[in-house]
Design a protein around this motif. Sequence first.
Motif, PDB file in Angstrom:
ATOM      1  N   LEU A 288      95.879  85.503  12.505  1.00 21.93           N
ATOM      2  CA  LEU A 288      94.830  86.517  12.605  1.00 21.93           C
ATOM      3  C   LEU A 288      93.709  86.157  11.651  1.00 21.93           C
ATOM      4  O   LEU A 288      93.943  86.000  10.455  1.00 21.93           O
ATOM      5  CB  LEU A 288      95.392  87.903  12.267  1.00 21.93           C
ATOM      6  CG  LEU A 288      94.382  89.042  12.074  1.00 21.93           C
ATOM      7  CD1 LEU A 288      93.562  89.262  13.345  1.00 21.93           C
ATOM      8  CD2 LEU A 288      95.098  90.322  11.660  1.00 21.93           C
ATOM      9  N   LEU A 290      90.172  87.227   9.926  1.00 25.08           N
ATOM     10  CA  LEU A 290      89.287  88.347   9.612  1.00 25.08           C
ATOM     11  C   LEU A 290      88.072  87.825   8.863  1.00 25.08           C
ATOM     12  O   LEU A 290      88.202  86.992   7.966  1.00 25.08           O
ATOM     13  CB  LEU A 290      90.020  89.388   8.753  1.00 25.08           C
ATOM     14  CG  LEU A 290      91.280  90.017   9.353  1.00 25.08           C
ATOM     15  CD1 LEU A 290      91.891  91.007   8.372  1.00 25.08           C
ATOM     16  CD2 LEU A 290      90.971  90.700  10.683  1.00 25.08           C
ATOM     17  N   SER A 294      82.428  91.205  10.107  1.00 23.13           N
ATOM     18  CA  SER A 294      82.842  91.813  11.369  1.00 23.13           C
ATOM     19  C   SER A 294      83.658  93.069  11.090  1.00 23.13           C
ATOM     20  O   SER A 294      84.003  93.375   9.948  1.00 23.13           O
ATOM     21  CB  SER A 294      83.663  90.820  12.202  1.00 23.13           C
ATOM     22  OG  SER A 294      84.876  90.512  11.547  1.00 23.13           O
ATOM     23  N   TRP A 296      86.793  94.544  10.767  1.00 19.81           N
ATOM     24  CA  TRP A 296      88.144  94.034  10.580  1.00 19.81           C
ATOM     25  C   TRP A 296      89.194  94.915  11.237  1.00 19.81           C
ATOM     26  O   TRP A 296      90.218  94.420  11.731  1.00 19.81           O
ATOM     27  CB  TRP A 296      88.447  93.867   9.093  1.00 19.81           C
ATOM     28  CG  TRP A 296      88.306  95.113   8.274  1.00 19.81           C
ATOM     29  CD1 TRP A 296      87.188  95.590   7.661  1.00 19.81           C
ATOM     30  CD2 TRP A 296      89.344  96.070   7.996  1.00 19.81           C
ATOM     31  NE1 TRP A 296      87.450  96.766   7.020  1.00 19.81           N
ATOM     32  CE2 TRP A 296      88.763  97.077   7.199  1.00 19.81           C
ATOM     33  CE3 TRP A 296      90.688  96.157   8.330  1.00 19.81           C
ATOM     34  CZ2 TRP A 296      89.491  98.179   6.749  1.00 19.81           C
ATOM     35  CZ3 TRP A 296      91.424  97.241   7.885  1.00 19.81           C
ATOM     36  CH2 TRP A 296      90.813  98.243   7.093  1.00 19.81           C
ATOM     37  N   ASP A 299      89.274  94.001  14.855  1.00 20.64           N
ATOM     38  CA  ASP A 299      89.925  92.703  15.016  1.00 20.64           C
ATOM     39  C   ASP A 299      91.447  92.837  14.938  1.00 20.64           C
ATOM     40  O   ASP A 299      92.176  92.186  15.691  1.00 20.64           O
ATOM     41  CB  ASP A 299      89.431  91.728  13.944  1.00 20.64           C
ATOM     42  CG  ASP A 299      87.982  91.311  14.149  1.00 20.64           C
ATOM     43  OD1 ASP A 299      87.490  91.438  15.290  1.00 20.64           O
ATOM     44  OD2 ASP A 299      87.346  90.870  13.175  1.00 20.64           O
ATOM     45  N   ARG A 302      92.699  94.496  18.208  1.00 18.78           N
ATOM     46  CA  ARG A 302      92.724  93.537  19.310  1.00 18.78           C
ATOM     47  C   ARG A 302      93.901  92.579  19.182  1.00 18.78           C
ATOM     48  O   ARG A 302      94.564  92.254  20.172  1.00 18.78           O
ATOM     49  CB  ARG A 302      91.405  92.758  19.327  1.00 18.78           C
ATOM     50  CG  ARG A 302      90.214  93.566  19.821  1.00 18.78           C
ATOM     51  CD  ARG A 302      88.934  92.782  19.611  1.00 18.78           C
ATOM     52  NE  ARG A 302      87.778  93.478  20.176  1.00 18.78           N
ATOM     53  CZ  ARG A 302      86.511  93.158  19.915  1.00 18.78           C
ATOM     54  NH1 ARG A 302      86.252  92.150  19.086  1.00 18.78           N
ATOM     55  NH2 ARG A 302      85.531  93.841  20.462  1.00 18.78           N
ATOM     56  N   PHE A 303      94.160  92.132  17.958  1.00 20.52           N
ATOM     57  CA  PHE A 303      95.253  91.187  17.745  1.00 20.52           C
ATOM     58  C   PHE A 303      96.602  91.829  18.078  1.00 20.52           C
ATOM     59  O   PHE A 303      97.406  91.262  18.820  1.00 20.52           O
ATOM     60  CB  PHE A 303      95.237  90.705  16.296  1.00 20.52           C
ATOM     61  CG  PHE A 303      96.426  89.862  15.927  1.00 20.52           C
ATOM     62  CD1 PHE A 303      96.453  88.517  16.243  1.00 20.52           C
ATOM     63  CD2 PHE A 303      97.515  90.424  15.272  1.00 20.52           C
ATOM     64  CE1 PHE A 303      97.556  87.734  15.911  1.00 20.52           C
ATOM     65  CE2 PHE A 303      98.615  89.649  14.934  1.00 20.52           C
ATOM     66  CZ  PHE A 303      98.636  88.297  15.260  1.00 20.52           C
ATOM     67  N   PRO A 322      90.939  81.815  18.339  1.00 22.64           N
ATOM     68  CA  PRO A 322      89.875  82.379  17.505  1.00 22.64           C
ATOM     69  C   PRO A 322      88.509  81.927  17.978  1.00 22.64           C
ATOM     70  O   PRO A 322      88.365  80.912  18.662  1.00 22.64           O
ATOM     71  CB  PRO A 322      90.192  81.832  16.109  1.00 22.64           C
ATOM     72  CG  PRO A 322      91.605  81.368  16.168  1.00 22.64           C
ATOM     73  CD  PRO A 322      91.845  80.964  17.584  1.00 22.64           C
ATOM     74  N   ARG A 323      87.499  82.679  17.641  1.00 20.49           N
ATOM     75  CA  ARG A 323      86.140  82.301  17.990  1.00 20.49           C
ATOM     76  C   ARG A 323      85.765  81.020  17.272  1.00 20.49           C
ATOM     77  O   ARG A 323      86.316  80.691  16.229  1.00 20.49           O
ATOM     78  CB  ARG A 323      85.188  83.435  17.608  1.00 20.49           C
ATOM     79  CG  ARG A 323      85.538  84.738  18.298  1.00 20.49           C
ATOM     80  CD  ARG A 323      84.592  85.830  17.889  1.00 20.49           C
ATOM     81  NE  ARG A 323      83.242  85.582  18.362  1.00 20.49           N
ATOM     82  CZ  ARG A 323      82.253  86.443  18.211  1.00 20.49           C
ATOM     83  NH1 ARG A 323      82.466  87.572  17.578  1.00 20.49           N
ATOM     84  NH2 ARG A 323      81.058  86.175  18.654  1.00 20.49           N
TER      85      ARG A 323
END
Length: 329
Positions: A288, A290, A294, A296, A299, A302-303, A322-323
Amino acid sequence: MARAVAVTAPPPVPSAGRAEAVLSRLYLTVTRKLDGLLQGDYVGLLPGPGSEAGESTEYRPGDDVRRMDWPVTARTTVPHVRRTVADRELETWLAVDLSASLDFGTARCLKRELAVCAAAAMIHLTARGGNRVGAVIGTGDPTSGGSTQRLPARTGRKEAHGLLRAIARTPSKPGHSDLGALVDMLNRPPRRRGVAVVISDFLAPPQQWGRPIRKLAVRHDVLAVEVLDPVELALPDAGVLALTDPETGTLHEVQTADPRLRRRYAEAAAAQRSAIAQTLRGAGAAHLRLRTDSDWLLDIVRFVAGQRHARTRGSARPAPAPRPESEVR
């Protein structure tokens, strides 16, 4: 890649009352948002099949055929699968890296603050239903005043809040931290199968911490939470910057107006993050990421939702990648 960051005055240390208010507000925010967005059966932080029998439901395309409930299927003549939920009384351990490299941030918060937020979310997601949560905290090189601290695993909301307060109030120390030694503290003494969460910026060489994480993943479900700042991925065009390594105090002046320098920096940063992701993937740990620029909490939602969907549906597809590291928001 050098761990150089802009020289800034250290943030003021909040008073005990203000720190307590900030932590209370943080925990309230985590509770409201995660409870509102992650409702459903008890499945834990890294939801897996578990061993507790749940209800039988009619088979749908995509369900794991290994969970076929043959007695119910025979009685109804319609294919059914048996749902299972995660074991109760889960034991979760956090390895929180609070070395000096986390005292940096150019966006919404410092990486250290983001690490504390991540710890709050992980504690909230696991400290319920009689589960026990403990932590080990690393603060830098022991030869330079750093130390590692073990907080025993306990049950209860009050103990969970105390654990979070202890993490948030732990000061950073100078010097390079040994992330591998910190992770190894979760391997000793051997514990029953549970969840292990490693929170760090993972700037130490992968050769230092890769093997301990692989060893940890043999017995436990491992989640690696990587915290980073956008400037660690790409330098801004800001002229001459005075930069320092917070772990060694080494000072540099960098001409960020040079496009070739910025390109080489971005390439080195992308290679570094790729090596981190590859090492974690090879160790069998969930990853994950972070960022300080952004949301967090979103995020994390979503994870967890992605992990839950993939595992409860019996899918073998990995979680979304990941992006791109080179992307700066």
